[in-house]
Design an enzyme around this catalytic site. Structure first.
Site, short mmCIF file in Angstrom:
data_model
loop_
_atom_site.label_atom_id
_atom_site.label_comp_id
_atom_site.label_asym_id
_atom_site.label_seq_id
_atom_site.Cartn_x
_atom_site.Cartn_y
_atom_site.Cartn_z
N GLU A 353 0.86 -1.10 0.26
CA GLU A 353 -0.15 -0.03 -0.19
C GLU A 353 0.89 1.08 0.08
O GLU A 353 2.16 1.23 0.76
CB GLU A 353 -0.97 -0.15 1.20
CG GLU A 353 -0.18 -0.02 2.59
CD GLU A 353 -1.48 -0.11 3.74
OE1 GLU A 353 -1.32 0.70 4.52
OE2 GLU A 353 -1.96 -1.12 3.68
N HIS A 438 -0.88 -6.44 11.56
CA HIS A 438 -1.73 -7.44 11.38
C HIS A 438 -1.43 -8.83 11.71
O HIS A 438 -1.50 -9.83 11.20
CB HIS A 438 -1.69 -7.68 9.73
CG HIS A 438 -2.04 -6.63 8.98
ND1 HIS A 438 -1.92 -6.40 7.54
CD2 HIS A 438 -2.74 -5.24 9.26
CE1 HIS A 438 -2.25 -5.17 7.21
NE2 HIS A 438 -2.58 -4.47 8.20
N ASN A 476 -4.91 -6.62 3.52
CA ASN A 476 -5.17 -6.15 4.92
C ASN A 476 -6.36 -7.14 5.36
O ASN A 476 -7.25 -7.51 4.62
CB ASN A 476 -5.66 -4.74 4.83
CG ASN A 476 -4.84 -3.87 3.89
OD1 ASN A 476 -4.69 -4.21 2.81
ND2 ASN A 476 -4.08 -3.03 4.40
P1 FDA Z 1 -9.05 -6.59 17.42
O1 FDA Z 1 -8.00 -6.63 17.90
O2 FDA Z 1 -9.90 -5.75 16.72
O3 FDA Z 1 -10.33 -6.68 18.84
C1 FDA Z 1 -9.75 -7.26 20.01
C2 FDA Z 1 -10.37 -6.65 21.26
O4 FDA Z 1 -10.18 -7.32 22.42
C3 FDA Z 1 -9.65 -5.15 21.52
O5 FDA Z 1 -10.33 -4.26 21.58
C4 FDA Z 1 -8.79 -5.60 22.90
O6 FDA Z 1 -8.57 -4.48 23.75
C5 FDA Z 1 -9.77 -6.70 23.50
N1 FDA Z 1 -9.13 -7.58 24.31
C6 FDA Z 1 -7.93 -8.21 24.35
N2 FDA Z 1 -7.73 -9.17 25.29
C7 FDA Z 1 -8.72 -9.00 26.03
C8 FDA Z 1 -9.00 -9.49 27.43
N3 FDA Z 1 -8.20 -10.32 27.95
N4 FDA Z 1 -10.21 -8.96 27.99
C9 FDA Z 1 -11.12 -8.09 27.59
N5 FDA Z 1 -10.74 -7.50 25.99
C10 FDA Z 1 -9.58 -7.97 25.66
N6 FDA Z 1 -6.63 -3.97 9.07
C11 FDA Z 1 -6.95 -3.52 7.63
O7 FDA Z 1 -7.82 -4.55 7.08
N7 FDA Z 1 -6.83 -2.50 7.06
C12 FDA Z 1 -6.19 -1.53 7.61
O8 FDA Z 1 -6.00 -0.73 7.03
C13 FDA Z 1 -5.51 -1.94 8.88
N8 FDA Z 1 -4.65 -0.88 9.35
C14 FDA Z 1 -4.04 -1.21 10.65
C15 FDA Z 1 -3.64 -0.19 11.23
C16 FDA Z 1 -2.90 -0.25 12.69
C17 FDA Z 1 -2.22 0.63 13.23
C18 FDA Z 1 -3.32 -1.65 13.26
C19 FDA Z 1 -2.97 -1.50 14.86
C20 FDA Z 1 -3.93 -2.56 12.72
C21 FDA Z 1 -4.41 -2.52 11.39
N9 FDA Z 1 -5.13 -3.37 10.68
C22 FDA Z 1 -5.56 -3.16 9.53
C23 FDA Z 1 -5.48 -4.56 11.54
C24 FDA Z 1 -6.87 -4.72 12.03
O9 FDA Z 1 -7.15 -3.77 12.70
C25 FDA Z 1 -6.88 -6.03 12.79
O10 FDA Z 1 -6.60 -7.00 11.74
C26 FDA Z 1 -8.37 -6.26 13.43
O11 FDA Z 1 -8.77 -5.30 14.17
C27 FDA Z 1 -8.32 -7.67 14.12
O12 FDA Z 1 -9.67 -7.82 14.54
P2 FDA Z 1 -10.11 -8.68 15.61
O13 FDA Z 1 -11.55 -8.97 15.80
O14 FDA Z 1 -9.40 -10.00 15.64
O15 FDA Z 1 -9.66 -8.09 17.17
#
Ligand code: FDA
Length: 497
Positions: A353, A438, A476
């Protein structure tokens, strides 16, 4: 919360958790969601909910005393600075060989990500999720996910003239001059809102550089889409600043869930237990994997199988910058929302990207985040002595990703007569090979779980987030995470409830 019994408990409020909550609630099931991060619904003293990328403050990082910016340096100078320890929005979680960036708060990664909403090419899907019927995914669940997330694409005519996308047009020119396919990347940002930002008729968000620590306007995070619909059913409640520490079978059936309520300094203020008939692990690839390896090792969930913790990958993330000639200025105004991609997956194993570098000054730099075909997979294990989960990823495992990215950028540099930037990740360091945005895998579909996310060994426990995906999505990941969650929850509601 303390002592209550609920039919369905969801751990985490990211993509997987939000899909599960909405669909369960629509099916008439009451759902309680537990989220370790904050609610992100209240403005700070500056009137804004989220901090700007260029001026991180206590809202920006999860329980750190110094920022850990993905681009650590500029012109060789370190950018990181002290911040008060606070339950901020971006976690830079450090394991031995890699820093894993994750969103923290109601909305999970949707709060901090670029919103790039990419459906993998169908010919690549077999390698992404080998046990899943591609016809069903492309016929039903990818379209459902795209609709639910509010995915849309930039107006190509506006793209040609927008000052804030000069950097992307330079990226396109260089890609095309070297013979690489250039693609527009869809996003969940409201492009009409962005047009108004550019015209000066709306408060700037993407055009003010907001992204990594949240967008105050314009971006449709899960708070505006799935979670809003889930709450509107009246069947979904959410407890922020509640961190799940244990899940174990309850005497009378179902599961006892142990939760620490924390304050914004990260200290536990109350310990609570709840009982749930069904528990959905949606804590993200890292959060779910860490919990499950601990619960297996400590005997809380003794029947989890040996696949739990395995199959973790970084989606082949690697970053780099190129130094352009003076006639290829990339613009001092850069939209923080990327919209351009270079697709060399088939020939070189890389999808790059064209990323913004919203510094507010002309840098003559092109910046890229590549997603590559990296074969390495790591494993989470429980270190009982240290009382924490560990990940055995090695920094050297990024080499295949660097090699794949070089299939694009060595060629562009040769064609343009340009060089890599060496000042963005340290002093004389070309590759951002120390991180991933990711994380994927750790409780892989069809191995740690059945083909719909039911954890082997403990009926009523499900994984429904990025932990299911075995390490790479070729693009992504969040559209694939959402679509897979849509597929799995439909089956679970029909067959198990
Ligand atoms: P996700 O991580 O979204 O949610 C998990 C939640 O569980 C979090 O809110 C966390 O705090 C909570 N949690 C964890 N442990 C816990 C516990 N023990 N008790 C209670 N809560 C708990 N992807 C994409 O497709 N396009 C993009 O442009 C981008 N860009 C990007 C930029 C940046 C900076 C990051 C960090 C990530 C991306 N991503 C991305 C990746 C994308 O955001 C990521 O793949 C998804 O959010 C993952 O979704 P999940 O549902 O797996 O978990």
């Amino acid at each position: 919360v303390d002592g209550t019994r609920v039919p369905a408990l969801v751990i985490g409020t990211g993509y997987g958790g939000s899909v599960a909550a909405l669909r369960l609630a629509e099916a008439g099931v009451d759902v309680h969601m537990l989220e370790m991060g904050m609610a992100w619904d209240t403005p700070g003293p500056d009137g804004k909910i989220f901090a700007n990328t260029t001026s991180p403050d206590l809202r920006s990082y999860w329980l750190r005393t110094k920022t850990k910016q993905p681009l650590s340096n500029f012109l060789g100078f370190p950018l990181d600075k002290a911040v008060p320890r606070h339950t901020g929005i971006l976690d830079a979680e450090e394991f031995g060989g890699i820093t894993v960036y994750q969103g923290r708060g109601v909305g999970g990664g949707s709060l901090v990500n670029g919103g790039m909403a990419v459906t993998p090419k169908r010919e690549n899907f077999g390698a992404v999720l080998p046990s899943v019927d591609a016809d069903e995914m492309y016929g039903t669940y990818y379209p459902r996910a795209n609709a639910g997330l509010g995915v849309n694409t930039i107006d190509p005519a506006w793209f040609e003239t927008a000052e804030c996308y000069q950097y992307a047009r330079v990226g396109r020119k260089h890609a095309e001059r070297s013979g690489f396919p250039f693609v527009f990347v869809p996003d969940v940002y409201d492009w009409d809102y962005m047009k108004r930002e550019a015209a000066g008729t709306a408060t700037k968000s993407a055009l003010a550089g907001e992204i990594l620590y949240g967008n105050n306007h314009g971006k449709k995070s899960l708070q505006q889409t799935y979670l809003a619909r889930a709450r509107a059913t009246g069947r979904v409640t959410v407890s922020p600043l509640h961190k799940v520490t244990s899940v174990t079978p309850a005497a009378g059936g179902g599961y006892t869930v142990t939760v620490d309520q924390i304050d914004t300094g990260g200290e536990t203020v109350a310990s609570k237990t709840m009982t749930a008939d069904r528990v959905f692990f949606a804590a993200g690839s890292v959060g779910t994997s860490k919990l499950l390896v601990k619960l297996r090792a400590t005997g809380a969930l003794p029947h989890l199988n040996g696949e739990v913790g395995k199959g973790w990958g970084d989606n082949g993330n690697v970053m780099c910058g190129r130094a352009n000639h003076m006639w290829d200025a990339t613009g001092s105004l850069q939209s923080s929302i990327p919209t351009a991609g270079i697709d060399n997956w088939a020939a070189g194993g890389a999808f790059a990207e064209v990323a913004p570098l919203p510094t507010g000054i002309e840098t003559y730099a092109s910046f890229y985040l590549s997603i590559t075909k990296n074969p390495h997979r790591a494993e989470f294990t429980w270190n009982a002595a240290a009382g924490r989960a560990e990940l055995n990823w090695q920094t050297a495992w990024k080499q295949p990703s660097i090699d794949a990215a070089k299939t694009i950028f060595d060629k562009i540099n040769a064609k343009e007569g340009t060089i890599y930037r060496t000042d963005l990740f340290g002093v004389y360091k070309i590759w951002g090979d120390h991180l991933t945005y990711h994380p994927l895998g750790g409780a892989v579909l069809g191995r740690a779980t059945d083909n719909y996310g039911r954890l082997h060994g403990h009926p009523g426990l499900y994984v429904i987030d990025g932990a299911l995906i075995p390490g790479n999505t070729s693009v992504n990941p969040f559209v694939t995470i959402t679509a897979l969650a849509e597929r799995n929850i439909e089956k679970i509601i029909a067959a198990d409830l």
